[in-house]
Design a protein around this motif. Sequence first.
Motif, PDB file in Angstrom:
ATOM      1  N   ASP A  59      -1.813  17.341  -2.414  1.00 47.87           N
ATOM      2  CA  ASP A  59      -1.396  18.718  -2.145  1.00 47.87           C
ATOM      3  C   ASP A  59      -2.385  19.735  -2.720  1.00 47.87           C
ATOM      4  N   HIS A  60      -2.880  19.470  -3.915  1.00 46.90           N
ATOM      5  CA  HIS A  60      -3.821  20.388  -4.557  1.00 46.90           C
ATOM      6  C   HIS A  60      -5.111  20.501  -3.743  1.00 46.90           C
ATOM      7  N   GLU A  61      -5.608  19.367  -3.260  1.00 48.39           N
ATOM      8  CA  GLU A  61      -6.863  19.389  -2.502  1.00 48.39           C
ATOM      9  C   GLU A  61      -6.723  20.171  -1.197  1.00 48.39           C
ATOM     10  N   MET A  68       0.850  -1.176   0.000  1.00 51.55           N
ATOM     11  CA  MET A  68       0.000   0.000   0.000  1.00 51.55           C
ATOM     12  C   MET A  68       0.895   1.238   0.000  1.00 51.55           C
ATOM     13  N   SER A  69       0.629   2.158  -0.899  1.00 50.75           N
ATOM     14  CA  SER A  69       1.352   3.426  -0.958  1.00 50.75           C
ATOM     15  C   SER A  69       0.487   4.503  -0.331  1.00 50.75           C
ATOM     16  N   THR A  70       1.111   5.370   0.456  1.00 49.00           N
ATOM     17  CA  THR A  70       0.375   6.411   1.159  1.00 49.00           C
ATOM     18  C   THR A  70       0.902   7.774   0.755  1.00 49.00           C
ATOM     19  N   PHE A  71      -0.036   8.673   0.450  1.00 48.99           N
ATOM     20  CA  PHE A  71       0.282  10.044   0.062  1.00 48.99           C
ATOM     21  C   PHE A  71      -0.493  10.959   1.005  1.00 48.99           C
ATOM     22  N   THR A  72       0.205  11.903   1.625  1.00 50.35           N
ATOM     23  CA  THR A  72      -0.459  12.770   2.590  1.00 50.35           C
ATOM     24  C   THR A  72      -0.169  14.235   2.302  1.00 50.35           C
ATOM     25  N   SER A  73      -1.086  15.065   2.773  1.00 48.23           N
ATOM     26  CA  SER A  73      -0.905  16.511   2.712  1.00 48.23           C
ATOM     27  C   SER A  73      -1.683  17.095   3.878  1.00 48.23           C
ATOM     28  N   SER A  74      -1.111  18.100   4.511  1.00 52.10           N
ATOM     29  CA  SER A  74      -1.789  18.691   5.661  1.00 52.10           C
ATOM     30  C   SER A  74      -1.854  20.204   5.525  1.00 52.10           C
ATOM     31  N   ALA A 127       1.963   6.553 -11.053  1.00 53.58           N
ATOM     32  CA  ALA A 127       0.912   7.271 -10.325  1.00 53.58           C
ATOM     33  C   ALA A 127       1.366   8.000  -9.065  1.00 53.58           C
ATOM     34  N   SER A 128       2.553   7.722  -8.568  1.00 51.78           N
ATOM     35  CA  SER A 128       2.975   8.339  -7.303  1.00 51.78           C
ATOM     36  C   SER A 128       2.996   9.864  -7.365  1.00 51.78           C
ATOM     37  N   ALA A 129       3.639  10.423  -8.347  1.00 47.14           N
ATOM     38  CA  ALA A 129       3.723  11.886  -8.448  1.00 47.14           C
ATOM     39  C   ALA A 129       2.336  12.517  -8.625  1.00 47.14           C
TER      40      ALA A 129
END
Length: 131
Positions: free
Chosen positions: A120-122, A1-7, A111-113
């Motif tokens: 980040d956009h959201e 599972m790959s995880t992408f986060t933005s805060s 798909a990672s980038a």
Amino acid sequence: MSTFTSSTSINRPIHEVYAFLADFNNHQKLMPDNIQEWISTADEAHFSIQNMAKLSLKIESRMPDQEIIIVPAAKPPFDLKLKWSLSFDNDHTDILFTIDADLNMMMKMLASAPLQKLADHETNSLTEILS
């Protein structure tokens, strides 16, 4: 599972941020320009990603003023889960947006980038709209 986060952190009460995110109709405002054919209700959204795929998502669960979990409503190209986590600290709401995607090695390279860019956009869009 790959995880992408933005805060992000927004100077608004948590119930206002939660109310915005809990309605899928508002999520179109958070999406990048390559999202097309957006159709939504409070609980589901259907859209296409320009030159890529069509997706259908639904809100699986809502924990008021804490968390919103979004999952595919129809079979996606890969399994994924999106989660908005909220917490309130003094005078601002802290927001963490997480995308969990089950990507094979080839899909991870492709798909990672874009998935990190989407996360980040959201959060950036949410900050602009609610600030």
